[in-house]
Enzyme design. Structure first.
Site: not given
Length: 497
Positions: A189, A263, A297, A396
């Site tokens: 996807k 992840e 990230c 984040e």
């Protein structure tokens, strides 16, 4: 190489941008709708791509299920499947500049960085092709109650791979390469904001003759992602994205006992010890924060340093990061391009406002660059005296923002680095390799680098705590796509004699 500033004007070369790749064919989406993919620098439509519907996702899952259950693919020898990985690597290498162009226009990294990064993706496919000959696919043992015993590793089944917009090709490769080697079939996807590189991969899958249904690539929004996660025909989910979504996937997967690897996000620390040169540390931290314009990230956004060196490091970062050239990512002089999306720019600017409101000192940056009227740019930003418990230090941001956090001493620095819900990446800056190793062992993260941002595709990558479950890359990256089976026989098969 073509003049970099003219590459944006090159017409796209996708054969079927408004179709999806299902069961070895390019098919029109069931709804007939398309989505505009926007150039992050110009804010103008780059091209239009298919909009995947639930019916399309259902067809992709059905194709992958049929290919796993009824084709020879899962039963081929790994070295036979490795041949396809090598062919994919060869074609990816030939189309690296093209893929980099899509990445730069969709997401905003500098073109030079994008070319270098994508040029390494074929290496990952070749790495797993090489592993085919050395991995312990079947290991003979000495059973107590049988004449022969072996533990064999077999493919887990149909894999649903979901990747985000920041680095879609490389993150997909971490999932696709080991999954195909293991004998799985895959439904990818792709992110609707940045599908171009994965459409190139689908074209390559067709060109190299990958059997129908083994690799299916669609895009779409949250509804089709949820459909992929919930479908009982899918045996495993491999996801890269936010920790919030990762928790939801884990909950759904747990309810139906499907396999998953996650992840997820990070809030990584650069721990600068007292023996290390601050100018050198500032240069390294600033350089890595330019990677994909902070949309990484693993980015080292929390900079932890002793209180008595805090101001000196802040000044050094203001000088290095504050002087970064922001602009057109195709310009060879540019070091920092735009963010990928308008909403991402708004989010980062909102975090900066929150940081000021919470009492952190804004040293440099913090705004949209005055000289750039178009594009989702944010100035390279440095905050000083950041409270490690603040929003700025704990959430984040996914943008070019550095927070400098003072520590009382080395022990306190390690404590601050670990005081987060995340545990993806960290780094320790010191000239003493023994101290570096000692500190690395105490930092609670899946990766720890020495004197900079470091990662290696041939070694496992993943996170502690809410930064993920499982590992990708290296030998560890194969195991999530395998199930082990114990076989006990009354005699020894020929292949083991």
């Amino acid at each position: 190489m073509t003049d970099l500033l003219t590459i944006r004007d090159t017409a796209i070369s996708l054969k079927h941008p408004e179709r999806v790749y299902i069961n070895g064919e390019w098919v029109l989406p069931a709804g007939g709708s398309t989505l505009a993919v926007i150039d992050a620098t110009t804010e103008e439509a780059f091209y239009r791509t298919a909009e995947t519907t639930p019916a399309d996702m259902d067809a992709a899952i059905a194709a992958a299920r049929d290919a796993f259950d009824n084709s020879p693919w899962p039963f081929m020898e790994p070295v036979e499947r490795a041949v396809y990985l090598r062919r994919i690597a060869e074609r990816l290498r030939e189309r690296a500049q093209e893929a980099a162009t899509f990445w730069t226009r969709q997401t905003g990294p500098t073109f030079r960085m994008a070319v270098g990064s994508i040029s390494r993706v074929p290496n990952l496919f070749e790495y797993y092709a090489d592993v085919a000959e050395t991995y312990p696919w079947a290991t003979q043992d000495s059973p107590e109650f049988a004449a022969f015993g072996a533990v064999v590793n077999e493919p887990v089944g149909v894999v649903g791979a979901i990747v985000p917009w920041n680095t879609p090709l490389s993150l997909a490769a971490y999932k696709i390469a080991p999954a195909l080697l293991a004998g799985c079939t895959v439904v990818v996807k792709a992110p609707p904001e940045a599908p171009g590189e994965l459409w190139i991969l689908a074209e390559i899958a067709e060109e190299v003759g990958l059997p129908a249904g083994v690799l299916n690539i669609v895009n779409g929004h949250r509804n089709v992602s949820e459909q992929l996660v919930r479908d009982p025909r899918v045996d495993k989910i491999a996801f890269t994205g936010s920790s919030q979504v990762g928790r939801q996937i884990a909950s759904v997967a747990g309810a139906r006992l499907s396999r998953y690897t996650l992840e997820l996000g990070g809030k990584s620390a650069a721990v600068v010890l007292d023996d290390y040169d601050l100018a050198t540390a500032a240069a390294a931290i600033s350089q890595q924060e330019c990677s994909i314009n902070g949309q990484v990230c693993m980015s080292l956004t929390r900079v932890i340093v002793s209180q008595h060196r805090h101001d000196e490091l802040v000044d050094a970062l203001a000088s290095t990061f504050g002087s970064v050239t922001v602009g057109d990512p195709f310009d060879p002089e540019t070091q920092l391009g735009p963010l990928a999306l308008a909403k991402q720019q708004q989010s980062v600017l909102g975090y900066i406002e929150q940081g000021v409101a919470d009492g952190a000192r804004l040293v440099t940056g913090g705004r949209r660059p005055a000289h750039l009227e178009r594009g989702w740019f944010v100035e390279p930003t440095v905050f000083a005296n950041v409270d490690n418990n603040s929003t700025l230090a704990q959430e984040e941001l996914f943008g070019p923002v550095l927070s400098v956090i003072p520590a009382e001493n080395e022990e306190h620095a390690v404590e601050l680095a670990n005081a987060t819900q995340y545990g993806l990446n960290n780094a320790v800056f010191t000239d003493d390799v023994e101290r570096a190793y000692q500190i690395a062992r105490r930092l609670r993260s899946g990766t720890v680098g020495h004197n900079g941002f470091k990662t290696d595709t041939r070694m496992g990558f993943g996170g502690f705590k809410q930064s993920g479950v499982g590992r990708e890359g290296g030998i560890q990256g194969i195991a999530p796509y395998l199930e082990s089976k114990t076989v006990l026989l009354d005699g020894t098969p020929a292949r083991f004699q």
